[in-house]
Design a protein around this motif. Structure first.
Motif, mmCIF file in Angstrom:
data_model
loop_
_atom_site.group_PDB
_atom_site.id
_atom_site.type_symbol
_atom_site.label_atom_id
_atom_site.label_comp_id
_atom_site.label_asym_id
_atom_site.label_seq_id
_atom_site.Cartn_x
_atom_site.Cartn_y
_atom_site.Cartn_z
ATOM 1 N N THR A 105 0.807 -1.226 0.000
ATOM 2 C CA THR A 105 0.000 0.000 0.000
ATOM 3 C C THR A 105 0.834 1.266 0.000
ATOM 4 O O THR A 105 0.288 2.359 -0.025
ATOM 5 N N VAL A 106 2.162 1.140 0.039
ATOM 6 C CA VAL A 106 3.041 2.309 0.091
ATOM 7 C C VAL A 106 3.953 2.295 -1.120
ATOM 8 O O VAL A 106 4.474 1.235 -1.495
ATOM 9 N N GLY A 107 4.163 3.445 -1.750
ATOM 10 C CA GLY A 107 4.994 3.551 -2.937
ATOM 11 C C GLY A 107 6.451 3.230 -2.663
ATOM 12 O O GLY A 107 6.927 3.282 -1.520
ATOM 13 N N THR A 108 7.195 2.927 -3.724
ATOM 14 C CA THR A 108 8.587 2.513 -3.575
ATOM 15 C C THR A 108 9.451 3.621 -2.989
ATOM 16 O O THR A 108 10.272 3.382 -2.102
ATOM 17 N N GLY A 109 9.302 4.842 -3.493
ATOM 18 C CA GLY A 109 10.108 5.950 -2.995
ATOM 19 C C GLY A 109 9.802 6.267 -1.547
ATOM 20 O O GLY A 109 10.710 6.491 -0.732
ATOM 21 N N ALA A 121 15.618 4.887 -5.247
ATOM 22 C CA ALA A 121 14.256 4.341 -5.247
ATOM 23 C C ALA A 121 13.240 5.362 -5.743
ATOM 24 O O ALA A 121 12.337 5.021 -6.524
ATOM 25 N N VAL A 122 13.354 6.614 -5.292
ATOM 26 C CA VAL A 122 12.419 7.649 -5.739
ATOM 27 C C VAL A 122 12.552 7.868 -7.244
ATOM 28 O O VAL A 122 11.548 7.981 -7.972
ATOM 29 N N ALA A 123 13.793 7.915 -7.740
ATOM 30 C CA ALA A 123 14.018 8.131 -9.171
ATOM 31 C C ALA A 123 13.448 6.987 -9.999
ATOM 32 O O ALA A 123 12.756 7.212 -11.008
ATOM 33 N N LEU A 124 13.700 5.743 -9.590
ATOM 34 C CA LEU A 124 13.186 4.594 -10.342
ATOM 35 C C LEU A 124 11.662 4.524 -10.270
ATOM 36 O O LEU A 124 10.999 4.186 -11.258
ATOM 37 N N GLY A 125 11.094 4.833 -9.106
ATOM 38 C CA GLY A 125 9.639 4.820 -8.979
ATOM 39 C C GLY A 125 8.970 5.839 -9.871
ATOM 40 O O GLY A 125 7.930 5.576 -10.483
ATOM 41 N N ALA A 126 9.588 7.024 -9.960
ATOM 42 C CA ALA A 126 9.026 8.075 -10.811
ATOM 43 C C ALA A 126 9.184 7.739 -12.295
ATOM 44 O O ALA A 126 8.272 7.962 -13.098
ATOM 45 N N LEU A 127 10.335 7.178 -12.668
ATOM 46 C CA LEU A 127 10.619 6.919 -14.077
ATOM 47 C C LEU A 127 9.876 5.705 -14.615
ATOM 48 O O LEU A 127 9.398 5.708 -15.759
ATOM 49 N N THR A 128 9.773 4.639 -13.816
ATOM 50 C CA THR A 128 9.208 3.388 -14.331
ATOM 51 C C THR A 128 7.760 3.161 -13.935
ATOM 52 O O THR A 128 7.023 2.493 -14.661
ATOM 53 N N LEU A 129 7.360 3.669 -12.765
ATOM 54 C CA LEU A 129 6.002 3.426 -12.280
ATOM 55 C C LEU A 129 5.126 4.670 -12.319
ATOM 56 O O LEU A 129 3.926 4.580 -12.041
#
Length: 304
Positions: A105-109, A265-273
């Protein structure tokens, strides 16, 4: 595990210089654990959380044990094996399992930023254990709690609060496991110690998951690839690298991944998800990282 893999791993040659080995270990920890949040997010599409943590650590522990068995000159005592199981249960069984559970329920970043509170929990555990804590260190703890509050206030999801609490518990168990690892007698061989910790911790998690009725759903290519990545890179490679840093650098250097992992993690979450990076997320990230930096700074001053 293929027969060729242990031989291949034992033939891998690290950099010749100590500085090169430290740099390689840092790069592995930064990238492997920073990207692990994205891999967990993908793997949870097919794997239930506790079974995901248990199986990937159990299989990774077995693989590392084969490697360690080919190079270890001294086998651990029963006490060292028991201690490795205790530490592994804290770091793998409880911490990794709760992190995966909370990330439903919580985002990766957001999860990565919250895990960055581990040094703050470590400060509190040290105080309970009897180490004098300076006023500045308590200021760092207060800043970290303020950052968590900002982070949750900026998350509009109805289920984020419970997930955040679970992830904070995961960070607490990680800090507790790291504290025990510094106090208990563990096997001298790095590979063997790591194999026992993650293998025994993974075995306990898997047994609890199976007894609790967790089962793997329809397995797609993405979740399977993420599981293999978590097992080989985020577990086998990263835990060995982290163990090397603990043994051959200062605690500040070894724990520096707490600064870098949230950024990755924040960068990958924003770019891929496509996860949103809101103003509250940025402010909370900055506050928590400042609090962690202060904790490390006061720890270094104490060591001087």
């Amino acid at each position: 595990m293929p027969r060729a893999l242990p031989g291949l791993l034992t033939r891998v040659r690290p950099p010749r210089t100590q500085g090169g080995r430290v740099a390689l270990a840092l790069a592995v920890v930064y990238l492997a654990w920073g990207s692990a949040y994205l891999a967990v997010h993908v793997a949870l599409q097919s794997f239930p959380p506790l079974l995901l943590s248990g199986l990937r650590n159990l299989i990774a522990g077995i693989g590392l044990f084969f490697v360690a068995g080919r190079r270890a000159s001294v086998w651990p005592t029963l006490v060292q094996t028991r201690n490795a199981g205790i530490v592994g249960t804290m770091l793998v069984g409880f911490s990794s399992g709760l992190l995966a559970f909370g990330m439903r329920t919580v985002g990766t970043g957001t999860a990565a930023v919250m895990v960055a509170t581990v040094p703050l929990f470590a400060t509190i555990i040290s105080a309970i254990a009897g180490r004098p804590i300076a006023k500045g260190e308590w200021v760092a703890v207060a800043l970290g709690l303020a950052g968590i509050f900002i982070l949750n206030r900026g998350d509009a999801s109805s289920s984020s609060t419970s997930g955040s609490i679970v992830i904070l518990c995961a960070a607490l168990f990680w800090a507790g496991g790291a504290h025990l690892a510094s106090r208990l007698a563990l096997p001298a061989d790095l590979f063997l110690s790591t194999a026992l910790q993650i293998g025994l911790g993974g075995a306990i998690s898997t047994l609890i998951a199976v007894a609790g009725g967790e089962r793997v759903a329809a397995l797609g290519f993405g979740p399977l690839f993420a599981f293999v990545y978590l097992m080989l890179v985020a577990t086998m490679a990263a835990y060995v690298a982290y163990g090397f840093l603990i043994r051959h650098t200062s605690p500040i250097v070894a724990s520096s991944c707490m600064y870098v992992n949230p950024i990755v993690a924040v960068a990958l979450g924003a770019l891929t998800l496509g996860e949103p990076v809101t103003g509250s997320t940025l402010v909370a990230t900055g506050v928590i990282l400042v609090s962690v930096a202060l904790s490390f700074w006061f720890d270094r001053r104490r060591a001087v």
